[in-house]
Design a protein around this motif. Structure first.
Motif, mmCIF file in Angstrom:
data_model
loop_
_atom_site.group_PDB
_atom_site.id
_atom_site.type_symbol
_atom_site.label_atom_id
_atom_site.label_comp_id
_atom_site.label_asym_id
_atom_site.label_seq_id
_atom_site.Cartn_x
_atom_site.Cartn_y
_atom_site.Cartn_z
ATOM 1 N N ALA A 157 -0.060 -5.976 -6.614
ATOM 2 C CA ALA A 157 -0.195 -7.427 -6.735
ATOM 3 C C ALA A 157 1.176 -8.022 -7.047
ATOM 4 O O ALA A 157 1.996 -7.378 -7.706
ATOM 5 C CB ALA A 157 -1.191 -7.791 -7.833
ATOM 6 N N PHE A 158 1.411 -9.261 -6.610
ATOM 7 C CA PHE A 158 2.728 -9.878 -6.780
ATOM 8 C C PHE A 158 2.686 -11.185 -7.562
ATOM 9 O O PHE A 158 3.709 -11.852 -7.697
ATOM 10 C CB PHE A 158 3.373 -10.116 -5.412
ATOM 11 C CG PHE A 158 3.565 -8.846 -4.630
ATOM 12 C CD1 PHE A 158 4.595 -7.978 -4.938
ATOM 13 C CD2 PHE A 158 2.687 -8.514 -3.616
ATOM 14 C CE1 PHE A 158 4.764 -6.807 -4.240
ATOM 15 C CE2 PHE A 158 2.842 -7.345 -2.903
ATOM 16 C CZ PHE A 158 3.887 -6.477 -3.213
ATOM 17 N N ARG A 159 1.528 -11.562 -8.058
ATOM 18 C CA ARG A 159 1.416 -12.775 -8.867
ATOM 19 C C ARG A 159 0.827 -12.393 -10.216
ATOM 20 O O ARG A 159 -0.166 -11.695 -10.289
ATOM 21 C CB ARG A 159 0.489 -13.805 -8.203
ATOM 22 C CG ARG A 159 0.835 -14.111 -6.768
ATOM 23 C CD ARG A 159 1.957 -15.115 -6.627
ATOM 24 N NE ARG A 159 2.188 -15.395 -5.220
ATOM 25 C CZ ARG A 159 3.026 -14.690 -4.452
ATOM 26 N NH1 ARG A 159 3.706 -13.678 -4.966
ATOM 27 N NH2 ARG A 159 3.184 -14.978 -3.178
ATOM 28 N N ALA B 226 7.141 -1.813 -4.844
ATOM 29 C CA ALA B 226 6.535 -1.892 -6.177
ATOM 30 C C ALA B 226 7.499 -2.421 -7.234
ATOM 31 O O ALA B 226 7.066 -2.908 -8.284
ATOM 32 C CB ALA B 226 6.008 -0.520 -6.591
ATOM 33 N N GLU B 227 8.796 -2.342 -6.951
ATOM 34 C CA GLU B 227 9.770 -2.915 -7.887
ATOM 35 C C GLU B 227 9.529 -4.409 -8.067
ATOM 36 O O GLU B 227 9.847 -4.969 -9.117
ATOM 37 C CB GLU B 227 11.195 -2.666 -7.373
ATOM 38 C CG GLU B 227 11.626 -1.198 -7.365
ATOM 39 C CD GLU B 227 11.904 -0.646 -8.743
ATOM 40 O OE1 GLU B 227 11.942 -1.437 -9.699
ATOM 41 O OE2 GLU B 227 12.075 0.581 -8.864
ATOM 42 N N LYS B 228 8.972 -5.054 -7.034
ATOM 43 C CA LYS B 228 8.709 -6.501 -7.082
ATOM 44 C C LYS B 228 7.281 -6.813 -7.538
ATOM 45 O O LYS B 228 6.938 -7.983 -7.720
ATOM 46 C CB LYS B 228 8.936 -7.118 -5.699
ATOM 47 C CG LYS B 228 10.330 -6.880 -5.124
ATOM 48 C CD LYS B 228 11.399 -7.567 -5.939
ATOM 49 C CE LYS B 228 12.774 -7.375 -5.304
ATOM 50 N NZ LYS B 228 13.842 -8.006 -6.119
ATOM 51 N N ALA B 229 6.457 -5.794 -7.667
ATOM 52 C CA ALA B 229 5.057 -6.013 -8.040
ATOM 53 C C ALA B 229 4.934 -6.289 -9.533
ATOM 54 O O ALA B 229 5.818 -5.939 -10.332
ATOM 55 C CB ALA B 229 4.226 -4.787 -7.657
ATOM 56 N N VAL B 230 3.829 -6.916 -9.911
ATOM 57 C CA VAL B 230 3.588 -7.199 -11.325
ATOM 58 C C VAL B 230 3.057 -5.945 -12.010
ATOM 59 O O VAL B 230 2.500 -5.046 -11.364
ATOM 60 C CB VAL B 230 2.588 -8.364 -11.507
ATOM 61 C CG1 VAL B 230 3.146 -9.641 -10.906
ATOM 62 C CG2 VAL B 230 1.240 -8.025 -10.896
ATOM 63 N N ASP C 254 -0.028 -12.006 -1.809
ATOM 64 C CA ASP C 254 -0.629 -11.814 -3.126
ATOM 65 C C ASP C 254 -0.920 -10.343 -3.397
ATOM 66 O O ASP C 254 -0.653 -9.842 -4.485
ATOM 67 C CB ASP C 254 -1.933 -12.623 -3.223
ATOM 68 C CG ASP C 254 -1.701 -14.103 -3.005
ATOM 69 O OD1 ASP C 254 -0.774 -14.643 -3.623
ATOM 70 O OD2 ASP C 254 -2.437 -14.725 -2.212
ATOM 71 N N LEU C 255 -1.480 -9.648 -2.394
ATOM 72 C CA LEU C 255 -1.838 -8.237 -2.528
ATOM 73 C C LEU C 255 -1.278 -7.451 -1.350
ATOM 74 O O LEU C 255 -1.140 -7.987 -0.242
ATOM 75 C CB LEU C 255 -3.364 -8.055 -2.569
ATOM 76 C CG LEU C 255 -4.147 -8.810 -3.650
ATOM 77 C CD1 LEU C 255 -5.642 -8.542 -3.479
ATOM 78 C CD2 LEU C 255 -3.685 -8.407 -5.046
ATOM 79 N N ILE D 97 8.158 -10.141 0.883
ATOM 80 C CA ILE D 97 6.789 -9.678 0.650
ATOM 81 C C ILE D 97 6.278 -10.202 -0.685
ATOM 82 O O ILE D 97 5.160 -10.729 -0.771
ATOM 83 C CB ILE D 97 6.728 -8.132 0.676
ATOM 84 C CG1 ILE D 97 6.920 -7.628 2.106
ATOM 85 C CG2 ILE D 97 5.400 -7.625 0.119
ATOM 86 C CD1 ILE D 97 7.051 -6.129 2.211
ATOM 87 N N ALA D 98 7.090 -10.068 -1.724
ATOM 88 C CA ALA D 98 6.675 -10.512 -3.054
ATOM 89 C C ALA D 98 6.442 -12.014 -3.105
ATOM 90 O O ALA D 98 5.585 -12.502 -3.844
ATOM 91 C CB ALA D 98 7.733 -10.104 -4.079
#
Length: 423
Positions: free
Chosen positions: A335-337, A123-127, A109-110, A104-105
């Motif tokens: 978000a992941f970026r 969310a652990e992988k989210a920015v 992007d979102l 997913i990450a």
């Protein structure tokens, strides 16, 4: 001499032919190089296009809400999206998808989904989101977007499990709306003289059943006791593993289920509430057989207005505990970026005008402290969430389990327990 001369002529002809072949080879090589350059150019354009595509994923979000978010993202008035991205790609994730947090990450992007165990994992992988964007939310709502005290999830909308009281019977009995747990029990005893079912709940739906148990646990044990129950349930293999876990105030899940069973015995709640469906409740409403309904705000919205207009929604009454939370599903975004444009797109949903738009279209409560809510009921939910020290929290199933199968098994064990009363 003539033979030697002939040999020289043949040698010269072979050299000339060799030169001509070399020329053809050079032409072929040049053509191949041009083709390679063109191909690289095409793939370069494709890669460039990919960088200009905004990949947005949803998990468990109703189509009506997803459609509203999509409309905002794809709107010609959305300057950030229009300037940076040439395309918005929308994907609906499955339960299998949501478990692969790395994928997913990497791929999206979102992401928009409801808060809970799955959201916390992803969310652990989210920015990390800027702390400044959280200033738009009440303090108790603000901290629910944090994972290990780090801002990772942006609160967007709030649903809520309300207690909807039938006004006609309440007025006939001369009762005020119950504000404490003890008042609720007394209220139901009085309403019993008017309604076939003083209290009802569509417990056939796993989420509603788990929310009903959650509301009791939170009311009687407070937010800390409820958090203890969530943690214990997340590590449990079966219902019996958590029945006797102390939640504080001499409360346990066994004692909570015991209270509900006593209410069943005393006729304060439908004797088989755990098998009641929303369709059943609709029929009972038409026949004026109900005193109060435990249900989510989202379900309240789809009830026929001619029936639901006679019901006053209140927060589930609280017990004698200092710190409380609100059992209220919360839609969040991630978000992941670590990209300024993508963060700006997500943060835009926290702004007052967008929060108002989301509330108007979903008929749920805005998470924002300032945005105009759809109506007084949505505004009440926002106020209740803000007034609770620990803000909105998911119901037990969503909070504890990442698997819908595990939630269903746990809910079925509760139904069996309520039916048999043994362990």
């Amino acid at each position: 001499m003539s033979e030697k001369k002939s040999d020289n002529i043949k040698t010269q002809q072979q050299r000339a032919k060799s030169k001509r072949l070399s020329g053809k080879q050079r032409t072929l090589i040049a053509a191949i190089l041009v083709l390679l350059i063109t191909t690289v150019g095409i793939f370069g354009i494709i890669r460039y296009s990919d960088t200009r595509r905004l990949d947005v994923a949803y998990y468990g979000v109703p189509e009506s809400i997803a459609t509203t978010i999509n409309a905002v993202l794809e709107s010609p008035d959305n300057a950030t999206v229009q300037k940076k991205y040439s395309q918005v790609r929308i994907v609906q994730l499955t339960e299998k998808d949501i478990g692969n947090t790395k994928r997913i990450a990497k791929k999206y992007d979102l992401l928009f989904m409801w808060n809970g165990a799955n959201a916390a994992n992803v969310a652990e992988k989210a920015v990390v989101l800027p702390e400044s964007v959280y200033n738009l939310f009440p303090a108790s709502v603000r901290h629910t977007g944090k994972v290990n005290n780090v801002p990772k999830m942006l609160p967007l909308l709030l649903d809520h499990y309300e207690l909807a009281c039938y006004r006609t019977y309440r007025n006939n009995a001369g009762l005020a709306l119950p504000e404490t747990f003890n008042e609720l029990e007394s209220y139901l005893h009085t309403i019993k003289g008017y309604a076939d079912y003083p209290l009802i709940c569509a417990g056939k739906a796993d989420a509603t059943l788990m929310a009903f148990i959650s509301a009791f646990a939170e009311s009687l044990a407070g937010s800390e006791g409820y958090a203890t129950l969530v943690k214990a349930t997340a590590h449990a293999d079966r219902l019996s593993d958590v029945l006797d876990v102390p939640l504080g105030k001499n409360i346990s899940l066994a004692s909570i289920l015991g209270i509900i069973k006593q209410w069943q015995h005393d006729g304060l709640i439908h004797s088989q509430w755990y098998n009641v469906t929303e369709k059943d409740i609709g029929s009972y409403m038409e026949e004026h057989r109900l005193g109060a309904i435990f249900m989510p705000l989202s379900e309240h919205r789809v009830k026929p207005f001619i029936l639901i207009k006679y019901y006053d929604a209140v927060q589930f009454p609280k017990g004698d505990v200092t710190n409380h939370a609100l059992i209220a599903p919360e839609l969040v975004g991630m978000a992941f970026r670590n990209d300024a444009s993508q963060l700006a797109v997500l943060e835009h949903f926290a702004h007052t005008d967008l929060q108002m738009l989301l509330s108007q279209h979903s008929k749920l409560a805005p998470a924002s402290a300032r945005a105009e809510a759809h109506d007084v009921q949505a505004d009440d939910v926002r106020f209740w969430a803000a007034s609770c020290t620990d803000g909105p929290v998911p119901e037990l199933g969503t909070a504890a389990f990442v698997s819908q199968v595990k939630t269903a098994m746990f809910a079925e064990e509760i139904r069996t327990y309520m039916e048999l009363g043994t362990r």
